[in-house]
Design an enzyme around this catalytic site. Structure first.
Site, mmCIF file in Angstrom:
data_model
loop_
_atom_site.group_PDB
_atom_site.id
_atom_site.type_symbol
_atom_site.label_atom_id
_atom_site.label_comp_id
_atom_site.label_asym_id
_atom_site.label_seq_id
_atom_site.Cartn_x
_atom_site.Cartn_y
_atom_site.Cartn_z
ATOM 1 N N GLU A 1 -15.415 22.758 24.770
ATOM 2 C CA GLU A 1 -16.310 21.934 23.960
ATOM 3 C C GLU A 1 -16.356 22.422 22.520
ATOM 4 O O GLU A 1 -16.449 21.630 21.579
ATOM 5 C CB GLU A 1 -17.725 21.929 24.551
ATOM 6 C CG GLU A 1 -17.847 21.230 25.890
ATOM 7 C CD GLU A 1 -17.544 22.165 27.063
ATOM 8 O OE1 GLU A 1 -17.036 23.281 26.817
ATOM 9 O OE2 GLU A 1 -17.827 21.780 28.214
ATOM 10 N N PRO B 1 -3.761 31.566 34.193
ATOM 11 C CA PRO B 1 -4.959 31.260 34.972
ATOM 12 C C PRO B 1 -6.127 30.862 34.073
ATOM 13 O O PRO B 1 -6.164 31.192 32.880
ATOM 14 C CB PRO B 1 -5.264 32.565 35.705
ATOM 15 C CG PRO B 1 -3.990 33.333 35.659
ATOM 16 C CD PRO B 1 -3.344 32.953 34.365
ATOM 17 N N ARG B 2 -7.083 30.193 34.667
ATOM 18 C CA ARG B 2 -8.280 29.768 33.937
ATOM 19 C C ARG B 2 -9.071 30.965 33.421
ATOM 20 O O ARG B 2 -9.629 30.923 32.336
ATOM 21 C CB ARG B 2 -9.150 28.921 34.878
ATOM 22 C CG ARG B 2 -10.421 28.365 34.266
ATOM 23 C CD ARG B 2 -10.135 27.283 33.280
ATOM 24 N NE ARG B 2 -11.348 26.619 32.844
ATOM 25 C CZ ARG B 2 -11.455 25.926 31.724
ATOM 26 N NH1 ARG B 2 -10.416 25.798 30.936
ATOM 27 N NH2 ARG B 2 -12.583 25.334 31.386
ATOM 28 N N LEU C 1 -7.256 35.011 26.260
ATOM 29 C CA LEU C 1 -7.913 33.739 25.962
ATOM 30 C C LEU C 1 -7.560 33.276 24.550
ATOM 31 O O LEU C 1 -7.255 34.079 23.665
ATOM 32 C CB LEU C 1 -9.435 33.883 26.081
ATOM 33 C CG LEU C 1 -10.019 33.995 27.491
ATOM 34 C CD1 LEU C 1 -11.489 34.359 27.413
ATOM 35 C CD2 LEU C 1 -9.833 32.694 28.264
ATOM 36 N N GLY C 2 -7.624 31.961 24.348
ATOM 37 C CA GLY C 2 -7.482 31.403 23.013
ATOM 38 C C GLY C 2 -6.067 31.233 22.523
ATOM 39 O O GLY C 2 -5.856 30.945 21.337
ATOM 40 N N GLU C 3 -5.061 31.392 23.392
ATOM 41 C CA GLU C 3 -3.668 31.319 22.948
ATOM 42 C C GLU C 3 -2.901 30.137 23.551
ATOM 43 O O GLU C 3 -1.708 30.002 23.306
ATOM 44 C CB GLU C 3 -2.932 32.608 23.322
ATOM 45 C CG GLU C 3 -3.448 33.865 22.652
ATOM 46 C CD GLU C 3 -2.552 35.061 22.933
ATOM 47 O OE1 GLU C 3 -1.869 35.507 22.009
ATOM 48 O OE2 GLU C 3 -2.528 35.518 24.097
ATOM 49 N N ASN D 1 -7.679 19.580 30.216
ATOM 50 C CA ASN D 1 -7.174 18.855 29.059
ATOM 51 C C ASN D 1 -5.640 18.902 29.002
ATOM 52 O O ASN D 1 -5.056 19.983 29.043
ATOM 53 C CB ASN D 1 -7.772 19.473 27.795
ATOM 54 C CG ASN D 1 -7.521 18.629 26.563
ATOM 55 O OD1 ASN D 1 -6.894 17.585 26.625
ATOM 56 N ND2 ASN D 1 -8.018 19.094 25.436
ATOM 57 N N SER E 1 -3.996 17.198 26.475
ATOM 58 C CA SER E 1 -3.592 16.789 25.129
ATOM 59 C C SER E 1 -2.905 17.907 24.357
ATOM 60 O O SER E 1 -2.000 17.646 23.558
ATOM 61 C CB SER E 1 -4.802 16.278 24.344
ATOM 62 O OG SER E 1 -5.750 17.299 24.161
ATOM 63 N N GLU E 2 -3.312 19.162 24.562
ATOM 64 C CA GLU E 2 -2.695 20.269 23.831
ATOM 65 C C GLU E 2 -1.220 20.422 24.204
ATOM 66 O O GLU E 2 -0.370 20.655 23.341
ATOM 67 C CB GLU E 2 -3.449 21.565 24.098
ATOM 68 C CG GLU E 2 -4.854 21.585 23.507
ATOM 69 C CD GLU E 2 -5.620 22.842 23.853
ATOM 70 O OE1 GLU E 2 -6.389 23.305 23.007
ATOM 71 O OE2 GLU E 2 -5.454 23.358 24.977
#
Length: 455
Positions: free
Chosen positions: A66, A278-279, A319-321, A346, A348-349
């Protein structure tokens, strides 16, 4: 309305009663490393940064997904109204750590207050926002009712309610409360027309519901530091002579499906490299340890090890990559979609990076995204029912370069078309419904307005 007020008073009394336990719970989460060691009091409404003079808009996003879709809107607001102060809050520690690097430097970043009367009152009293922009499904009674009482305008962007939540809220017990809460908003921008219908059925005023497109389609280039860019470029070079595919946002138990497919692909082509994302990072570390015990040669991203000739599994535990990692692979399998009870992630990325996209059937509220992309181009997203269909589809993509390129091109073109004008549309809605009040305008505009009115 009367029943809604009664329900809210009951909720407020309960939230008063549990406040001491929530404080203890936050301390326990801090002890477990789930809350920020120094800044956890922000969750109780205690600020850690100064409040600058002038109007302030508060954006709130619960987690990283979000938060990422809020960034293009925040940037556009700053560009169009540079006199505004922008406050961004998030709930999760992981989102806070990533967003602190990606938000514009002028944005104030804090942890969100829990929805207790004291925390919300303290937060609103200190920051004094002129408007609050909530992302997706953050509907908290104390926050919404207290903000409305103070005359603070409310907007809900990319608004969605899951089927489970909708069934709960639409029941006779909770409908009066949700109806009362939704009546306090000046703008609700649902992420799909189906979601817009759900909000109407929950008795949101029809005139505040305005569809503008799903912000998850909007993919901005995120600034990556030189070290991070070099790392990705180095990884790309190591993978340049390999057949690569990625399984991203994998949930627990889905790794068994992915690793089973990997074993089949290895029998056909020994130069295969499977990237597993993984998440949650801890899940990635667990997968890597399990594979190492079984004799596999695994590279774990956080260890910064180089590939060996026999390496065929790369596990990402950071995370974040994800956006940068998608640029390393021609094929992306999106997890959270292969087992009942999951609701997708998602796509779209991966599409923006030019990946051929595969996903399972359990895509939940992302079903509209899959459907809209397939309507743009049937080749843009391929849904498979399970392990065998995934194996077959991946083998076909690895052996048919023409089909692979067609799917990659279709995904990228579809996302480009679907993302057009969404941020501009959102800005127009915010400007009309939220930013139109006098106190939100810059001083020179106010002066001109007053001068024209007196003349």
């Amino acid at each position: 309305m009367t029943r809604g007020l009664v329900a809210f008073k009951i909720y407020r009394a309960l939230s008063y009663g549990v406040s001491p336990f929530i404080r203890l719970h936050l301390r326990w989460r801090r002890f477990r490393g789930l809350e920020h060691l120094q800044r956890w009091p922000e969750r109780l409404g205690h600020p850690s940064q100064p409040r600058r003079p002038g109007p302030l808009v508060w954006f709130h996003a619960v987690s990283l997904g979000e938060g990422m879709i809020a960034i293009p809107v925040i940037k556009h607001c700053i560009q169009r109204m540079p006199h505004l102060n922008v406050l961004m809050t998030t709930t999760t520690l992981s989102a806070f750590e990533v967003l602190s690097n990606w938000l514009p430097t002028e944005v104030i970043l804090q942890f969100s207050p829990v929805d207790t009367p004291a925390s919300i009152s303290s937060f609103l009293h200190y920051w004094k926002p002129s408007a609050i922009v909530l992302m997706e499904s953050e509907l908290w009674p104390n926050l919404i009712m207290d903000a409305s009482k103070k005359g603070i305008k409310l907007a809900l962007l990319n608004a969605r309610i899951s089927e489970k939540s909708f069934n709960l809220w639409s029941g006779s017990l909770f409908l009066p409360l949700i109806s009362l809460m939704l009546s306090k908003f000046s703008l609700i921008a649902p992420l799909s027309t189906e979601q817009g219908v759900r909000f109407q059925l929950l008795q949101a005023p029809p005139y505040i519901i305005n569809y503008s497109g799903d912000l998850k389609y909007v993919i901005e280039d995120i600034a990556v530091n030189q070290s991070g860019k070099k790392n990705i470029d180095d990884l790309r070079l190591q993978l340049s002579h390999k057949q690569v595919w990625m399984a991203s946002s994998i949930h627990r138990a889905e790794e068994e499906i992915i690793l089973g497919v990997h074993a089949v692909l290895m029998q056909l082509q020994t130069d295969i490299v499977t990237i597993i994302v993984p998440r949650h990072p801890q899940h990635g570390r667990e997968i890597a340890k399990k594979l190492e015990r079984e004799g596999h040669n695994v590279v774990l991203r956080s260890q910064h090890e180089r590939f060996k000739p026999e390496t065929n599994i790369y596990v990402v535990d950071t995370l974040g990559e994800l956006r940068q990692l998608y640029t390393l692979t021609p094929i992306a399998v999106i997890g959270g979609s292969f087992l009942p009870g999951l609701s997708g992630h998602n796509i779209s990325e991966a599409a923006a990076a030019g990946c051929a996209i595969l996903t399972g059937r359990h895509v939940g509220h992302f079903s509209h995204m899959v459907r809209e992309m397939q309507q743009m181009n049937p080749l843009s997203v391929l849904q498979v029912s399970g392990k065998q269909e995934l194996e077959k589809s991946l083998i076909e993509l690895f052996t048919d370069t023409t089909l692979l390129e067609a799917r990659r091109r279709a995904a990228k073109e579809a996302i480009c078309m679907l993302s057009n004008d969404i941020v501009t549309n959102i800005w127009s809605l915010l400007n009309y419904h939220i930013f139109s009040s006098t106190e939100m305008k810059p001083p020179n505009i106010i002066a001109k307005t007053m001068k024209s009115e007196t003349s």
